[in-house]
Design an enzyme around this catalytic site. Structure first.
Site, PDB file in Angstrom:
ATOM      1  N   HIS A 176     -29.285 -32.124 -23.602  1.00 37.16           N
ATOM      2  CA  HIS A 176     -29.185 -30.716 -24.042  1.00 37.16           C
ATOM      3  C   HIS A 176     -30.462 -29.929 -23.718  1.00 37.16           C
ATOM      4  O   HIS A 176     -30.882 -29.062 -24.495  1.00 37.16           O
ATOM      5  CB  HIS A 176     -28.895 -30.630 -25.548  1.00 37.16           C
ATOM      6  CG  HIS A 176     -27.584 -31.229 -25.952  1.00 37.16           C
ATOM      7  ND1 HIS A 176     -26.424 -30.498 -26.089  1.00 37.16           N
ATOM      8  CD2 HIS A 176     -27.240 -32.512 -26.236  1.00 37.16           C
ATOM      9  CE1 HIS A 176     -25.432 -31.295 -26.456  1.00 37.16           C
ATOM     10  NE2 HIS A 176     -25.892 -32.526 -26.542  1.00 37.16           N
ATOM     11  N   ASN A 202     -20.569 -29.866 -30.790  1.00 40.54           N
ATOM     12  CA  ASN A 202     -20.276 -29.614 -29.381  1.00 40.54           C
ATOM     13  C   ASN A 202     -19.053 -28.716 -29.267  1.00 40.54           C
ATOM     14  O   ASN A 202     -18.389 -28.437 -30.268  1.00 40.54           O
ATOM     15  CB  ASN A 202     -19.985 -30.938 -28.664  1.00 40.54           C
ATOM     16  CG  ASN A 202     -21.248 -31.701 -28.288  1.00 40.54           C
ATOM     17  OD1 ASN A 202     -22.325 -31.134 -28.191  1.00 40.54           O
ATOM     18  ND2 ASN A 202     -21.111 -32.995 -28.075  1.00 40.54           N
ATOM     19  N   HIS A 212     -31.229 -31.466 -36.742  1.00 39.63           N
ATOM     20  CA  HIS A 212     -31.122 -32.849 -37.193  1.00 39.63           C
ATOM     21  C   HIS A 212     -29.868 -33.017 -38.054  1.00 39.63           C
ATOM     22  O   HIS A 212     -29.675 -32.260 -39.013  1.00 39.63           O
ATOM     23  CB  HIS A 212     -32.362 -33.219 -38.001  1.00 39.63           C
ATOM     24  CG  HIS A 212     -32.379 -34.637 -38.482  1.00 39.63           C
ATOM     25  ND1 HIS A 212     -31.632 -35.631 -37.891  1.00 39.63           N
ATOM     26  CD2 HIS A 212     -33.054 -35.227 -39.483  1.00 39.63           C
ATOM     27  CE1 HIS A 212     -31.849 -36.766 -38.516  1.00 39.63           C
ATOM     28  NE2 HIS A 212     -32.702 -36.559 -39.489  1.00 39.63           N
TER      29      HIS A 212
HETATM   30 FE1  HDD Z   1     -27.045 -35.386 -29.806  1.00 41.97          FE
HETATM   31  C1  HDD Z   1     -29.459 -33.160 -29.032  1.00 41.97           C
HETATM   32  C2  HDD Z   1     -24.764 -32.803 -30.156  1.00 41.97           C
HETATM   33  C3  HDD Z   1     -24.485 -37.647 -30.236  1.00 41.97           C
HETATM   34  C4  HDD Z   1     -29.279 -37.876 -29.777  1.00 41.97           C
HETATM   35  N1  HDD Z   1     -27.098 -33.372 -29.616  1.00 41.97           N
HETATM   36  C5  HDD Z   1     -28.204 -32.641 -29.296  1.00 41.97           C
HETATM   37  C6  HDD Z   1     -27.866 -31.248 -29.269  1.00 41.97           C
HETATM   38  C7  HDD Z   1     -26.544 -31.148 -29.579  1.00 41.97           C
HETATM   39  C8  HDD Z   1     -26.066 -32.492 -29.815  1.00 41.97           C
HETATM   40  C9  HDD Z   1     -25.734 -29.879 -29.679  1.00 41.97           C
HETATM   41  C10 HDD Z   1     -28.821 -30.127 -28.920  1.00 41.97           C
HETATM   42  C11 HDD Z   1     -29.460 -29.569 -30.149  1.00 41.97           C
HETATM   43  C12 HDD Z   1     -30.353 -28.419 -29.774  1.00 41.97           C
HETATM   44  O1  HDD Z   1     -29.815 -27.405 -29.302  1.00 41.97           O
HETATM   45  O2  HDD Z   1     -31.551 -28.565 -29.943  1.00 41.97           O
HETATM   46  N2  HDD Z   1     -25.015 -35.260 -30.057  1.00 41.97           N
HETATM   47  C13 HDD Z   1     -24.296 -34.101 -30.286  1.00 41.97           C
HETATM   48  C14 HDD Z   1     -22.961 -34.440 -30.690  1.00 41.97           C
HETATM   49  C15 HDD Z   1     -22.879 -35.799 -30.690  1.00 41.97           C
HETATM   50  C16 HDD Z   1     -24.169 -36.308 -30.311  1.00 41.97           C
HETATM   51  C17 HDD Z   1     -21.883 -33.438 -31.047  1.00 41.97           C
HETATM   52  C18 HDD Z   1     -21.725 -36.681 -31.032  1.00 41.97           C
HETATM   53  C19 HDD Z   1     -20.817 -36.367 -31.879  1.00 41.97           C
HETATM   54  N3  HDD Z   1     -26.897 -37.389 -29.932  1.00 41.97           N
HETATM   55  C20 HDD Z   1     -25.768 -38.140 -30.158  1.00 41.97           C
HETATM   56  C21 HDD Z   1     -26.129 -39.521 -30.319  1.00 41.97           C
HETATM   57  C22 HDD Z   1     -27.492 -39.596 -30.216  1.00 41.97           C
HETATM   58  C23 HDD Z   1     -27.954 -38.242 -29.961  1.00 41.97           C
HETATM   59  C24 HDD Z   1     -25.142 -40.641 -30.586  1.00 41.97           C
HETATM   60  C25 HDD Z   1     -28.417 -40.779 -30.300  1.00 41.97           C
HETATM   61  C26 HDD Z   1     -28.138 -41.892 -30.850  1.00 41.97           C
HETATM   62  N4  HDD Z   1     -29.022 -35.504 -29.403  1.00 41.97           N
HETATM   63  C27 HDD Z   1     -29.751 -36.636 -29.518  1.00 41.97           C
HETATM   64  C28 HDD Z   1     -31.235 -36.388 -29.353  1.00 41.97           C
HETATM   65  C29 HDD Z   1     -31.286 -34.853 -29.107  1.00 41.97           C
HETATM   66  C30 HDD Z   1     -29.828 -34.460 -29.154  1.00 41.97           C
HETATM   67  C31 HDD Z   1     -31.911 -37.253 -28.370  1.00 41.97           C
HETATM   68  C32 HDD Z   1     -32.042 -34.383 -27.878  1.00 41.97           C
HETATM   69  C33 HDD Z   1     -32.886 -33.237 -28.327  1.00 41.97           C
HETATM   70  C34 HDD Z   1     -32.752 -33.218 -29.757  1.00 41.97           C
HETATM   71  O3  HDD Z   1     -31.935 -34.219 -30.172  1.00 41.97           O
HETATM   72  O4  HDD Z   1     -33.297 -32.442 -30.516  1.00 41.97           O
HETATM   73  O5  HDD Z   1     -31.895 -36.765 -30.501  1.00 41.97           O
END
Ligand code: HDD
Length: 719
Positions: free
Chosen positions: A100, A173, A365
């Site tokens: 993202h 999402n 978060h």
């Molecule tokens: Fe995630 C970012 C949505 C599964 C780990 N995720 C992130 C963002 C969105 C989502 C919208 C961007 C937030 C922003 O604008 O700053 N992610 C989802 C959805 C998931 C999902 C809807 C499943 C239902 N994500 C998911 C899993 C993991 C992560 C299973 C790790 C185990 N996601 C992350 C992250 C991020 C992230 C690495 C990258 C930047 C952040 O968090 O702030 O922690």
């Protein structure tokens, strides 16, 4: 007041005569602005009195010339302004989000209808007319921060609610399911989707071997992949996307009753997409298409709105509904089985002032919860509870990111968290522990109205389990496929064929085709035909079941059943000198109130003129492309002019035609259409006598988004 160390000399003295200097009092902003959280330490003065300073507040005499020993001598190390300027610049970038990374944010408010009170005690949802500030960030998943907006990808839809009980983040999402059921696989699916590590290509897309290698072996992804191959993955605008919390949440009402709940965002403008060729052209013509669209809509007052919806299901011990496991994030609950109840309205009305400070530094978060909203044991959700805090620590450089202006809770913060990188609070007192007799044991805990975790029972043997209810990988993929209209199915076939056509490995293609054969024989046959390969037998995989026959869910289709709103829609009008320019004014006055935009397109820049009118040209045939418009109008008087005869006009109309957009011509504009083989009898193509006749059919067609009949015909299907 001059400083020796800043190199002040006679020249500097002339640049800052003492009588023109602003006092410190004059530099203080008059009102408190939450984005400048420390009114005692303002960063900016009043307009007209601002002075360039160092980070220490020292006024700078000259920022364009380094301090040197003589006019041709070496640069001196003592030039603090030079060193500070360069060092700060060197450190301007922070690590982009691992997923993202490309996003765009906006501020707004959420107003609760109050009808959610029976389901949750969360004040921002339960209290009628309560208004809560929000920050929303939309994003793509795979691409780097500088990648294009309109790639085929999932879109993030993350909302930060600054409620009076603390911050609640809904990190969702634009698709209601996910690729994997367990967070432990998240690094794998992302590694598979990201560019290949040796060449770092392809950027921001799944059309390559490693992605398809992964998803064809992890068949739990079949449902989500179907969404990703559908029109949902190429939205027309962030404003026309649905949003989903994906996981099932456990909501708790004031009387203690609990329900299992899925959260939805429903756009008031309807759910609309581009078509694939259009999305690809947009990537080159305007890589910032979605962020520009959102920013311009907000600037022009066409504020995008979504209703928050809840699917409320009983909190049963097996956590299923109508046989659907609610802890499996690859499942939806069809709206026909459990209707979405609308409980509040989100309005985005303010663009960020600074991309980095706000959109880049906002930190979401899944664990940011408020009383009345609880997580469940969905294994994907549980892993996310760890990941988001962890990632902010490295992305934002320490544990104090909640103090950044964009993240600051509006509820009062009084914690015993102390120190750390980038601490901006000046904490007072000595008793930073509990219980304490030194400061009356304050701050005190709130067992009554604080966040109390629900005492849900936990039992079982430790182990890496694979529950039987998580093993049906295909029923919901099939459900999605059979719920699509023929034209949407054709787009899905095209997307699979495109993506697999970009894979080099025949083994991977064949394996994915065998997955498709298990979902639906017609789907597999059509993709195989496009690839020019035989259809393999349906995939056999131990421990995996499905598909069961599924009732279609009409709510999944994006085909409008009735005319929708046209806010922010863009109509391009091709005009020429001496032609009938009145059509522009007519359309502006008729569509402007609805928030639609009418753009003047001509062969040259500057102005176009006719007998008594002059119009400013907003786009020329050199600077524009069809993807900028939702509809194209060719004005009377264009035929036989440089605009009418230009080859780029032909391309503009042909693309608009292929993308299902309304096309209208008045008077001799019909000849311009005729030059590309259109006569006005095609669906969504209108030839009218005069400018006054354009509005009716245009408004009607715009409100249906596209000519679905034409798109179906182009795809070789009916309906
Ligand atoms: Fe995630 C970012 C949505 C599964 C780990 N995720 C992130 C963002 C969105 C989502 C919208 C961007 C937030 C922003 O604008 O700053 N992610 C989802 C959805 C998931 C999902 C809807 C499943 C239902 N994500 C998911 C899993 C993991 C992560 C299973 C790790 C185990 N996601 C992350 C992250 C991020 C992230 C690495 C990258 C930047 C952040 O968090 O702030 O922690």
């Amino acid at each position: 007041m001059r400083s020796c160390s800043a190199g002040g000399g006679p020249e500097a003295a002339r640049a800052h005569p003492p009588e023109q200097e602003a006092t410190v009092a004059e530099q203080t902003p008059p009102t408190y602005d939450p984005r400048h959280p420390s009114p005692e330490h303002p960063r900016r003065g009043e307009a007209g009195s601002r002075r360039l300073t160092t980070a220490q507040g020292l006024r700078v005499d000259d920022t364009d010339r380094s301090l040197t020993a003589g006019p041709r001598g070496p640069v001196l190390l003592e030039d603090h302004h030079l060193r500070e300027k360069i060092t700060h610049f060197d450190h301007e970038r922070i690590p982009e989000r691992v997923v993202h990374a490309r996003g765009y944010g906006a501020r707004g408010t959420f107003r609760a209808y109050g009808n959610a009170a029976s389901v949750t005690k969360a004040a921002f949802l339960a209290t009628a007319d309560e208004e809560t500030e929000v920050f929303v960030r939309f994003s793509t998943v795979l691409g780097s921060r500088g990648s294009a907006d309109t790639v085929r990808d999932v879109r993030g839809f993350a909302t930060k609610f600054f409620t009076r009980e603390g911050v609640f983040d809904l990190v969702g999402n634009n698709m209601p399911v996910f690729f994997v059921q367990d967070a432990i696989k998240f690094p794998d699916i992302i590694h598979a989707g990201k560019p290949h590590p040796h060449r770092e290509i392809p950027q921001a897309q799944t059309a390559h071997d490693t992605f398809w290698d992964f998803v064809s072996q992890h068949t739990e992804s079949a449902h989500m992949v179907m969404w990703a191959m559908s029109d949902r993955a190429i939205p027309r605008s962030y404003r026309t996307m649905e949003g989903f919390g994906v996981h099932t949440f456990r909501l708790e009402a004031a009387d203690g009753t609990t329900s299992l709940v899925k959260l939805h965002w429903k756009p008031l403008l309807g759910t609309h997409s581009q078509v694939w060729e259009e999305a690809q052209i947009t990537q080159g013509a305007d890589p910032d298409f979605h962020r520009r669209d959102l920013a311009e809509a907000i600037d022009s007052g066409a504020f995008p709105q979504w209703e928050l919806g809840l699917q409320v299901m009983p909190d049963t011990p097996d956590e299923t509904f109508e046989g659907i496991d609610l802890l499996d994030p690859t499942n939806i609950v069809p709206e026909e089985l459990c209707p979405v109840q609308r409980v509040g309205l989100l309005t985005l009305h303010q663009n960020p002032d600074n991309y980095f400070a706000e959109t880049e530094q906002v930190a979401f978060h899944v664990g940011h919860l408020v009383p009345g909203i609880h997580v469940t044991n969905d294994p994907l959700m549980q892993g996310r509870l760890f990941s988001y805090l962890d990632t902010q620590l490295s992305r934002l450089g320490g544990p104090n990111f909640a103090q950044l202006p964009v993240n600051r809770p509006r509820a009062e913060v009084d914690s015993n968290l102390r120190d750390g990188m980038h601490q901006t609070e000046v904490h007072t007192g000595v008793a930073v522990y509990k219980p304490n007799a030194v400061e009356d044991d304050e701050p005190t805990a709130s067992p009554e109205d604080g966040f109390v975790t629900l005492p849900t029972p936990v039992s079982g043997e430790k182990g890496r389990h694979h529950p039987v209810s998580f093993r049906d990988h295909f029923t919901q993929a099939r459900l999605f496929w059979v719920s699509m209209s023929p034209v949407e199915q054709a787009h899905i076939v095209e997307a699979y064929t495109f993506e697999l056509g970009k894979c080099f490995s025949q083994e991977i293609r064949t394996r994915e085709l065998s997955v498709l054969a298990r979902i639906d024989t017609d789907l597999a046959a059509r993709v195989a035909a496009g690839l020019g390969v035989p259809v393999p037998p349906p995939l056999e995989k131990e421990g995996v079941t499905g598909p069961e026959e599924a009732e279609p869910s009409p709510a999944l289709s994006q085909l409008p059943t009735e005319p929708g709103r046209v806010d922010g829609r863009v109509v391009g009008v091709l005009v020429a000198d001496g032609g009938d320019l009145s059509v522009v004014e007519r359309l502006r006055s008729a569509l402007g109130d609805d928030g639609a935009v009418v753009r003047v397109v001509a062969a040259h820049g500057g102005e176009v003129t006719s007998a008594d009118t002059a119009l400013t040209v907003e786009r020329t045939l050199l600077t524009t492309r069809s993807v900028e418009y939702d509809a194209v109008v060719v004005a009377d008087g264009t035929a036989g002019t440089p605009a009418g005869d230009d080859a780029r006009t032909a391309v503009l109309i042909q693309e608009a035609f292929r993308h299902g957009k309304p096309i209208l011509a008045s008077g001799d504009g019909a000849q311009v259409l005729a030059a590309v083989g259109l006569n006005g009898r095609e669906p969504g193509v209108h030839v009218v006598e005069q400018a006054a006749d354009v509005l009716g059919p245009l408004r009607q067609d715009l409100a249906m988004h596209r000519s679905w009949e034409r798109l179906a015909a182009l795809a070789g299907v009916t309906g």
